[in-house]
Design an enzyme around this catalytic site. Structure first.
Site, PDB file in Angstrom:
ATOM      1  N   PHE A  18       0.826  -1.219   0.000  1.00 25.22           N
ATOM      2  CA  PHE A  18       0.000   0.000   0.000  1.00 25.22           C
ATOM      3  C   PHE A  18       0.855   1.261   0.000  1.00 25.22           C
ATOM      4  O   PHE A  18       0.573   2.211  -0.728  1.00 25.22           O
ATOM      5  CB  PHE A  18      -0.937  -0.011   1.209  1.00 25.22           C
ATOM      6  CG  PHE A  18      -2.073  -0.965   1.038  1.00 25.22           C
ATOM      7  CD1 PHE A  18      -3.209  -0.587   0.342  1.00 25.22           C
ATOM      8  CD2 PHE A  18      -2.007  -2.247   1.539  1.00 25.22           C
ATOM      9  CE1 PHE A  18      -4.270  -1.464   0.165  1.00 25.22           C
ATOM     10  CE2 PHE A  18      -3.053  -3.147   1.369  1.00 25.22           C
ATOM     11  CZ  PHE A  18      -4.182  -2.743   0.679  1.00 25.22           C
ATOM     12  N   VAL A  84      15.162  -7.467  -1.987  1.00 24.04           N
ATOM     13  CA  VAL A  84      16.271  -6.679  -1.444  1.00 24.04           C
ATOM     14  C   VAL A  84      16.820  -7.391  -0.218  1.00 24.04           C
ATOM     15  O   VAL A  84      16.067  -7.804   0.665  1.00 24.04           O
ATOM     16  CB  VAL A  84      15.793  -5.250  -1.086  1.00 24.04           C
ATOM     17  CG1 VAL A  84      16.933  -4.442  -0.480  1.00 24.04           C
ATOM     18  CG2 VAL A  84      15.248  -4.565  -2.337  1.00 24.04           C
ATOM     19  N   GLU A 176     -11.694 -12.269  12.345  1.00 26.91           N
ATOM     20  CA  GLU A 176     -12.301 -12.429  11.011  1.00 26.91           C
ATOM     21  C   GLU A 176     -12.093 -13.852  10.501  1.00 26.91           C
ATOM     22  O   GLU A 176     -12.996 -14.461   9.928  1.00 26.91           O
ATOM     23  CB  GLU A 176     -11.702 -11.407  10.042  1.00 26.91           C
ATOM     24  CG  GLU A 176     -12.117  -9.981  10.392  1.00 26.91           C
ATOM     25  CD  GLU A 176     -11.789  -8.963   9.310  1.00 26.91           C
ATOM     26  OE1 GLU A 176     -10.805  -9.157   8.595  1.00 26.91           O
ATOM     27  OE2 GLU A 176     -12.532  -7.966   9.192  1.00 26.91           O
ATOM     28  N   ALA A 322      -4.060  -0.226   6.210  1.00 26.75           N
ATOM     29  CA  ALA A 322      -3.822   0.151   4.811  1.00 26.75           C
ATOM     30  C   ALA A 322      -3.947   1.667   4.570  1.00 26.75           C
ATOM     31  O   ALA A 322      -3.079   2.254   3.913  1.00 26.75           O
ATOM     32  CB  ALA A 322      -4.768  -0.646   3.914  1.00 26.75           C
TER      33      ALA A 322
HETATM   34  C1  LIG Z   1      -4.885 -10.733   7.220  1.00 31.87           C
HETATM   35  C2  LIG Z   1      -4.788  -9.225   7.237  1.00 31.87           C
HETATM   36  C3  LIG Z   1      -5.953  -8.469   7.252  1.00 31.87           C
HETATM   37  C4  LIG Z   1      -5.881  -7.087   7.260  1.00 31.87           C
HETATM   38  N1  LIG Z   1      -7.048  -6.372   7.259  1.00 31.87           N
HETATM   39  C5  LIG Z   1      -6.995  -5.034   7.179  1.00 31.87           C
HETATM   40  C6  LIG Z   1      -8.201  -4.281   7.081  1.00 31.87           C
HETATM   41  O1  LIG Z   1      -9.303  -4.832   7.097  1.00 31.87           O
HETATM   42  N2  LIG Z   1      -8.095  -2.931   6.963  1.00 31.87           N
HETATM   43  C7  LIG Z   1      -6.873  -2.292   6.927  1.00 31.87           C
HETATM   44  O2  LIG Z   1      -6.823  -1.067   6.781  1.00 31.87           O
HETATM   45  N3  LIG Z   1      -5.722  -2.980   7.040  1.00 31.87           N
HETATM   46  C8  LIG Z   1      -5.742  -4.330   7.164  1.00 31.87           C
HETATM   47  N4  LIG Z   1      -4.585  -5.039   7.259  1.00 31.87           N
HETATM   48  C9  LIG Z   1      -3.303  -4.314   7.371  1.00 31.87           C
HETATM   49  C10 LIG Z   1      -2.824  -3.783   6.029  1.00 31.87           C
HETATM   50  O3  LIG Z   1      -2.915  -4.783   5.050  1.00 31.87           O
HETATM   51  C11 LIG Z   1      -1.390  -3.287   6.201  1.00 31.87           C
HETATM   52  O4  LIG Z   1      -1.396  -2.250   7.155  1.00 31.87           O
HETATM   53  C12 LIG Z   1      -0.817  -2.783   4.888  1.00 31.87           C
HETATM   54  O5  LIG Z   1      -0.730  -3.824   3.955  1.00 31.87           O
HETATM   55  C13 LIG Z   1       0.566  -2.189   5.115  1.00 31.87           C
HETATM   56  O6  LIG Z   1       1.076  -1.720   3.902  1.00 31.87           O
HETATM   57  P1  LIG Z   1       2.656  -1.694   3.639  1.00 31.87           P
HETATM   58  O7  LIG Z   1       2.823  -1.010   2.336  1.00 31.87           O
HETATM   59  O8  LIG Z   1       3.363  -1.153   4.807  1.00 31.87           O
HETATM   60  O9  LIG Z   1       3.101  -3.213   3.557  1.00 31.87           O
HETATM   61  P2  LIG Z   1       2.574  -4.390   2.631  1.00 31.87           P
HETATM   62  O10 LIG Z   1       1.253  -4.104   2.053  1.00 31.87           O
HETATM   63  O11 LIG Z   1       2.753  -5.611   3.467  1.00 31.87           O
HETATM   64  O12 LIG Z   1       3.625  -4.412   1.435  1.00 31.87           O
HETATM   65  C14 LIG Z   1       4.973  -4.729   1.614  1.00 31.87           C
HETATM   66  C15 LIG Z   1       5.539  -5.175   0.274  1.00 31.87           C
HETATM   67  O13 LIG Z   1       6.941  -5.302   0.399  1.00 31.87           O
HETATM   68  C16 LIG Z   1       7.379  -6.441  -0.306  1.00 31.87           C
HETATM   69  N5  LIG Z   1       8.643  -6.875   0.295  1.00 31.87           N
HETATM   70  C17 LIG Z   1       8.857  -7.327   1.555  1.00 31.87           C
HETATM   71  N6  LIG Z   1      10.158  -7.577   1.748  1.00 31.87           N
HETATM   72  C18 LIG Z   1      10.780  -7.276   0.598  1.00 31.87           C
HETATM   73  C19 LIG Z   1      12.146  -7.335   0.189  1.00 31.87           C
HETATM   74  N7  LIG Z   1      13.119  -7.740   1.019  1.00 31.87           N
HETATM   75  N8  LIG Z   1      12.452  -6.976  -1.078  1.00 31.87           N
HETATM   76  C20 LIG Z   1      11.472  -6.567  -1.936  1.00 31.87           C
HETATM   77  N9  LIG Z   1      10.175  -6.493  -1.586  1.00 31.87           N
HETATM   78  C21 LIG Z   1       9.842  -6.834  -0.335  1.00 31.87           C
HETATM   79  C22 LIG Z   1       6.246  -7.436  -0.100  1.00 31.87           C
HETATM   80  O14 LIG Z   1       6.255  -8.427  -1.100  1.00 31.87           O
HETATM   81  C23 LIG Z   1       5.022  -6.529  -0.182  1.00 31.87           C
HETATM   82  O15 LIG Z   1       4.534  -6.431  -1.493  1.00 31.87           O
HETATM   83  C24 LIG Z   1      -4.616  -6.442   7.255  1.00 31.87           C
HETATM   84  C25 LIG Z   1      -3.445  -7.195   7.232  1.00 31.87           C
HETATM   85  C26 LIG Z   1      -3.532  -8.575   7.212  1.00 31.87           C
HETATM   86  C27 LIG Z   1      -2.254  -9.382   7.173  1.00 31.87           C
END
Ligand SMILES: Cc1cc2nc3c(=O)[nH]c(=O)nc-3n(C[C@H](O)[C@H](O)[C@H](O)COP(=O)(O)OP(=O)(O)OC[C@H]3O[C@@H](n4cnc5c(N)ncnc54)[C@H](O)[C@@H]3O)c2cc1C
Length: 441
Positions: A18, A84, A176, A322
Site C-alpha cells: 500500500f 532486497v 475475522e 492500509a
Molecule cells: C490478514 C490481514 C488483514 C488485514 N485487514 C486489514 C483491514 O481490514 N483494513 C486495513 O486497513 N488494514 C488491514 N490489514 C493491514 C494492512 O494490510 C497493512 O497495514 C498494509 O498492507 C501495510 O502496507 P505496507 O505497504 O506497509 O506493507 P505491505 O502491504 O505488506 O507491502 C509490503 C511489500 O513489500 C514487499 N517486500 C517485503 N520484503 C521485501 C524485500 N526484502 N524486497 C522486496 N520487496 C519486499 C512485499 O512483497 C510486499 O509487497 C490487514 C493485514 C492482514 C495481514
C-alpha cells in the site's frame, strides 16, 4: 551498479504494498524522478481480503494484481521483481538476491511486516501465518486437507485433532478468520461429507488478554465475542501460549490443545531490512521516523507503512492499517516534489527544515464476524451487526470493481457468498503431514 544518465533524481522504493505503490503512483510521469520499485513478488496484494482466500471464498488472483500492470502507464517507473537483501545508507545503495546493486538519491523503505512470534521463531514451523497469498493458500490447503483426512481415518482421537482449528490472537485477523472458518465449515461444507459430522469441527480462538478486538470499545468486543460463540467458535481469553509443537499448543495455565491446524495471528515483526538503517527500533523491529517520515540522521531515507511505529504531527497514533500506509506513501511523494521545487528558490538551503510533517487521517476501522455481522468504528460512529456488515460489503465490492475491473469475479464472489457456497475449494499440492508428536518430543 545502475548509472545516472540524466539529472533526474533516482528514487528507489522497496515494496509494492500500500505505501510503496502509492508513492510510485504519485511520482508517476514526473520526469524529475527516475523511480525504481522493487518487490520480491510480482503483485500488489490486498491483505484485508486474505482470510477470504484462506476460507475458500475467493481465489488468490482475485485479491492480487500485477504491479507491472498497475504501473504500465508510469513511464518513469521501472518495476523489478527482486528481493532486497541489504541496504547501505552510507553508500546509498541497496543489494538484491539477483546480485544487482542499485544506487539511489532517495530511498523509500516500505517492505511491510511479517508474522511475529515474540522471539520464538521456532514456532513458525508448526503454525501458519496470514500475511501473504502463499500463507492464505497454505491455510486453505491445510483446512480442506484435514477434513479429507478426517473423512478417511477410523481413529477417533486423530479425527478430533484433524477437526480442530486453533487460531492464536484475538485481533481483527484472528476474529475475522475464526468467523469465516466457522461459516465455511458449519454452513458451506456441512452437506459435503458422509462419514464426519462437520458440526463437530472446533474453531478455537485464543487470546492472551481479557478481551478480543482490543482497539474497539468494550461493547463492540463483547458483541464480537458473543457473535463468534453463536457461530460455534470457542473463545478462550486470558490464556497465553507458551509452546507450539506439531499439532499441539501448550498454555501458561498448564493445559494444552490438540489441533492439526494452528494459525498464528498474534503478532507482527517489521521487515528485517529496518536493521540495516542503523537507527533505533522497537521490540517488533519497527522504526519511529521523524515527523516528515525520514529516518533520524538521514534526510534522504524514508520509511512508510507497517514497519513504522509513530505518532503524527498532532500526536495521534498511526496504526498499522492500509489507509495509514497509503497516506504515508502519498506524503513522501508530495514531500519529494516539494523538495525539488524548493531547490530552485531562495529557500534551497532550508529545504529540509521546510518539509511538510505527516498528518494521519483516521478513516475508521471495521471487522467482519461471519456472514451478516460486523463491527465498525469511525470517529464517534459505532455500528454493530447487519448495517456494519453491509457497509463492509459495499466497501469491498467497490474495491473489487476498481481493483479487478472484472464484473465476473465480483458477481461470482457475491453469488457464492450469499448462497454459502464458496467456490475456491480445490486442493493443489496437499500439505505434507507434520511429524507425529511422539517423534518430536
Ligand atoms: C490478514 C490481514 C488483514 C488485514 N485487514 C486489514 C483491514 O481490514 N483494513 C486495513 O486497513 N488494514 C488491514 N490489514 C493491514 C494492512 O494490510 C497493512 O497495514 C498494509 O498492507 C501495510 O502496507 P505496507 O505497504 O506497509 O506493507 P505491505 O502491504 O505488506 O507491502 C509490503 C511489500 O513489500 C514487499 N517486500 C517485503 N520484503 C521485501 C524485500 N526484502 N524486497 C522486496 N520487496 C519486499 C512485499 O512483497 C510486499 O509487497 C490487514 C493485514 C492482514 C495481514
Amino acid at each position: 551498479m545502475a548509472t545516472t544518465q540524466t539529472a533526474q533524481r533516482k528514487v528507489i522504493i522497496i515494496g509494492g504494498g500500500f505505501a510503496g505503490l502509492e508513492c510510485a503512483r504519485k511520482l508517476a510521469n514526473d520526469q524529475r524522478f527516475q523511480v525504481t520499485l522493487l518487490d520480491r513478488t510480482n503483485h500488489h496484494l490486498f491483505q484485508p481480503l486474505l482470510y477470504q482466500v484462506a476460507t475458500a471464498s475467493l481465489a488468490g488472483p482475485d485479491i492480487a494484481r500485477s504491479i507491472r500492470q498497475i504501473l504500465e502507464n508510469a513511464r518513469n517507473v521501472t518495476v523489478l521483481m527482486d528481493e532486497v537483501t541489504s541496504i547501505s545508507p552510507s553508500e546509498k545503495t541497496i543489494t538484491a538476491t539477483s546480485g544487482q546493486t542499485y544506487g539511489f538519491d532517495y530511498l523509500v523503505l516500505a517492505a511491510g511486516a511479517k508474522t511475529g512470534y515474540f522471539g520464538n521463531d521456532q514456532w513458525e514451523q508448526y503454525s501458519l501465518g496470514l500475511k501473504s497469498l502463499a500463507d492464505a493458500q497454505a491455510i486453505r490447503r491445510k483446512i480442506l486437507s484435514n477434513l479429507e483426512r478426517a473423512e478417511i481415518t477410523d481413529d477417533p482421537a486423530e479425527r478430533e485433532r484433524l477437526m480442530t482449528i486453533a487460531i492464536v490472537g484475538g485481533g481483527p485477523t484472528g476474529v475475522e478468520l475464526a468467523g469465516a472458518c466457522a461459516d465455511l465449515i458449519h454452513r458451506s461444507l456441512k452437506s459435503n461429507f458422509r462419514r464426519i459430522d462437520t458440526g463437530k469441527l472446533r474453531v478455537i480462538l485464543i487470546e492472551n488478554s481479557p478481551k478480543i478486538l482490543e482497539h474497539y470499545d468494550s461493547g463492540q468486543s463483547d458483541y464480537a465475542k458473543k457473535r463468534l460463540q453463536s457461530l460455534g467458535v470457542e473463545v478462550r481469553n486470558n490464556v497465553r501460549v507458551i509452546n507450539v509443537l506439531p499439532g499441539r499448543l501448550l498454555f501458561n495455565d498448564e493445559t494444552h490443545l490438540e489441533a492439526e491446524a494452528i494459525v498464528w495471528a498474534a503478532g507482527i515483526a517489521a521487515n528485517p531490512l529496518t536493521k540495516d538503517l542503523g537507527v533505533e527500533t522497537d521490540r517488533a523491529g519497527r522504526i519511529t521516523p521523524n515527523l516528515d517520515l525520514s529516518i533520524p540522521g538521514n534526510p534522504d531515507i524514508f520509511v512508510a507503512g507497517d514497519l513504522t511505529n509513530m505518532r503524527d504531527r498532532e500526536e495521534k497514533f498511526v496504526p498499522g492499517v492500509a489507509p495509514a500506509a497509503v497516506q504515508m506513501g502519498d506524503h513522501i511523494a508530495a514531500l519529494l516534489k516539494e523538495e525539488l521545487r524548493l531547490e530552485k528558490t531562495r529557500f534551497a538551503s532550508r529545504k529540509h527544515e521546510l518539509r511538510p510533517l505527516f498528518k494521519y487521517t483516521d478513516k475508521g476501522m471495521m471487522a467482519i464476524i461471519g456472514k451478516n455481522h460486523a463491527v465498525l468504528k469511525a470517529g464517534k460512529l459505532k455500528l454493530n451487526g447487519f448495517l456494519a456488515w453491509a457497509a463492509w460489503l459495499l466497501i469491498h465490492i467497490l474495491f473489487l470493481i476498481g481493483f479487478r475491473n472484472k464484473l465476473s469475479v465480483l458477481l461470482g464472489w457475491a453469488f457464492a457468498y450469499l448462497r454459502n457456497n464458496p467456490d475456491a475449494r480445490i486442493i493443489v499440492n496437499p500439505p505434507q503431514t507434520f511429524p507425529t508428536q511422539q517423534s518430536v518430543r
